[in-house]
Write a protein that holds these residues in place. Structure first.
Motif: not given
Length: 664
Positions: A352-354, A361-362, A376-378, A662-664
């Motif tokens: 996980k990046l953020g 974001v992974f 990945r959108l929730n 946040g970071p990607r």
């Protein structure tokens, strides 16, 4: 600021010195005076006298005079040399200075120095491809005739016009659709067939073995592919020896064949009205059904049928919405990936990046080893809107200062977006952290400000539709390995027709970065200019727009900025934790003038982003007599489970939905 054009790439080679010749050639040589590298071997958009364009080399134009992003490309298989008038050579034999340039409109011209400026003296390609052979001679959707006239395509079987001219006094500015194409109403998409019409691309397609022409698709499947693909704006089908299909994500100038060529058919995608005429067969059918149902008294039966149909149509529409993202056929479009492919490339979503309001974001790796960031959108409704906005907005636009969308997944309930990987993450951690190892000096911050300005200029003025980003903030500015800045998160963005100046929309974005006019719900691109001004101020001061660690009168950066500006004490608020920023305090304060101009409460007084770029390049001065009574927004608060109030500005923004930061 200078843009990156080329690199010598001579590491490991023996370079003894360099020289700049009278012809304009930069040469690196070794101890034996042998050439190791020379700029003449790496042409950009121009050729100087004595420089040759060898087979395999190419000239690449800028997208526009204000955007150095690569545009049209010219290559010459048998060599092109700028020497003199004889034979096939280019006419560069004047006593005055001359050069050849591939212009943003696709024209290859010879320029000669005059008393005050450079003047075009020869247009080199016109004799070979004709006046109508240039991609933008009549701009988007314009049809060029051999007599040099530009007109709009139209549907002879329609009672109303499908296209309209951008300007009736300047037909060469092209045409626009009367009803813009909407991905959410793809059931009303249809193709308008143009007779006796070709496309500039087909002037060279029969001699270009590397063309994008797909020879495996027949006419009907070519048309179906375009209708299923929301990114497709036109389908071209070629007959003759190179039969095949070409789908276009953007339509440049068309050509009126006037009986000269009959081996190409052009199909333009248009949006038909969703309102059926009162005497249409579909409406009559519905009336008969209602009357029959009433006469039989089968109310519950009809209710059951209607309910079932509604359910089926809803599912069908959802399926169509997935199909409209079939973009594999269009060169340059993002790739559609399966959920299983993304699961494998992210090691089952373990790195996980953020994380943010709309998802997680992974880190991932493509099969060719390229690093990517997978978002990945929730959620449900808002996620669907965000997903559509991102794919529609950045799926087919490319700019060095916009994060590139590599691919996406729309499978069942899964919604994932795959971006290029930005190794240095989001900008906020570099300007708000007070640790020396995570800091940016003045030159780096100045370049980042320019990068953001160029990215916004492209969105506002250089796309085929205006794009309002609506959520510019440090968390949405990402940095690559070389600290080049790119704008990300288009989940809240709006696509606006070129002839629209404003749009009515619900308030959204992040508190602290919202322009005052959001309260009226009528916005223009100047809301992005305001947000840009806030971000610039944060970068110059090295602190967030709201900082609770400060004394109460200094908590809000805009209020502090306004007070210091009026007392001419702006030097006091330059980032005090960064030695390099303190060294360049005078330059930093000058940049604060740019921020102030962008923060004007009256949006009509704010500059456009293209003007901001010119200011940063030193060609335009900041406007005088700025209004320093800038609006300081009221700080919104969120109620926590314990009943306490917390600030709603910063990393978490519970009152205002925004795209993942946040970071990607």
């Amino acid at each position: 600021m200078a843009a990156f054009v080329w690199s010598t790439n001579t590491s490991g080679k023996s370079v003894f010195g360099l020289k700049f010749t009278v012809s304009g050639n930069l040469v690196l040589f070794d101890r034996n005076d042998a050439t190791v590298w020379q700029s003449f071997d790496h042409p950009t958009d121009s050729l100087l006298v004595g420089q040759t364009l060898f087979p395999g080399q190419k000239l690449t134009s800028s997208t526009s005079s204000s955007n150095s992003t690569p545009g049209f490309v010219f290559s010459y298989s048998s060599g092109l040399q700028a020497v003199g008038f004889n034979g096939q050579n280019i006419p560069l034999a004047s006593s005055s200075g001359q050069f050849i340039r591939l212009d943003p409109d696709g024209h290859l011209k010879v320029y000669e120095s005059g008393e005050l400026n450079w003047n075009a003296v020869v247009d080199l390609l016109t004799s070979g491809i004709g006046y109508c052979g240039y991609p933008m001679v009549c701009s988007n959707y314009g049809i060029c005739s051999s007599n040099g006239q530009c007109a709009c395509p139209d549907d002879a079987n329609s009672e109303t016009s499908t296209f309209r001219q951008i300007s009736y006094t300047q037909p060469n500015l092209g045409c626009s659709l009367v009803t813009p194409i909407s991905c959410s109403h793809s059931q009303y998409h249809t193709l308008l067939e143009l007779k006796n019409t070709s496309y500039f691309y087909f002037n060279i397609i029969y001699t270009d073995k590397n063309s994008f022409l797909d020879e495996k698709i027949d006419l009907e499947n070519c048309k179906k592919s375009c209708l299923k693909n929301c990114s497709c704006k036109a389908a071209l089908f070629a007959y003759d020896s190179r039969k095949g299909c070409l789908l276009l994500s953007e339509v440049f100038s068309l050509i009126n064949n006037e009986g000269m060529v009959e081996n190409v058919t052009v199909f333009l995608k248009v949006q038909k009205s969703s309102t059926a005429p009162t005497n249409s067969p579909s409406k009559k059918s519905r009336q008969v059904t209602i009357m029959l149902g009433s006469s039989l008294g089968t109310f519950f039966g009809v209710f059951f049928v209607v309910t079932s149909c509604f359910f089926i149509l809803t599912k069908k529409r959802e399926s169509e919405e997935l199909d409209e993202f079939f973009v594999d056929q269009v060169p340059g479009s993002p790739t559609r990936l399966s959920y299983e492919e993304l699961r494998v490339m992210t090691s089952n979503f373990n790195d996980k990046l953020g994380e943010g309001g709309f998802g997680t974001v992974f880190h991932g790796t493509l099969s060719d080893g390229t690093k990517v960031a997978v978002k990945r959108l929730n959620g449900f409704g808002h996620v669907k809107q965000s997903f559509l906005a991102e794919v529609e907005t950045i799926g087919n636009i490319h700019h060095v200062n916009l994060v590139r969308l590599v691919g996406f997944c729309a499978e069942k309930s899964y919604r994932l977006l795959v971006y290029e990987y930005m190794s240095n993450g989001s900008m906020d951690k570099w300007i708000f952290q007070r640790h020396q190892e995570l800091t940016l000096g003045w030159q780096s911050r100045k370049k980042i400000i320019m990068d953001i300005a160029k990215g916004l200029t492209y969105l506002h003025e250089e796309c085929r539709q205006k794009i309002f980003h609506l959520d510019i903030k440090p968390q949405n500015i990402l940095l690559d390995e070389h600290f080049n800045a790119k704008i990300s998160d288009f989940g809240l963005s709006k696509l606006i027709d070129k002839d629209q100046s404003q749009v009515v929309t619900m308030m959204k974005g992040t508190p602290g970065y919202l322009a005052p006019e959001w309260l009226s719900s009528i916005i223009t691109e100047k809301v992005d200019v305001y947000s840009f001004g806030v971000v610039v101020l944060e970068m110059l001061c090295g602190r967030k727009i709201l900082d609770r660690s400060q004394p109460e009168e200094d908590m809000h950066l805009l209020g502090l900025f306004k007070r210091k500006a009026k007392t001419e004490q702006l030097l006091d608020i330059v980032d005090k934790y960064n030695d390099d920023m303190q060294t360049h305090r005078a330059e930093v304060v000058e940049m604060m003038g740019v921020a102030m101009w962008c923060l004007q409460s009256d949006f009509s007084r704010r500059p456009s982003m293209s003007v901001v770029v010119k200011v940063l390049e030193g060609f335009v001065d900041v406007e005088n007599n700025l209004d320093y009574n800038i609006t300081t927004p009221v700080v919104p608060r969120a109620i926590t489970a314990t009943g306490h109030q917390e600030d709603a500005i910063g990393d978490a923004t519970p009152l205002f939905p925004s795209a993942l930061s946040g970071p990607r």
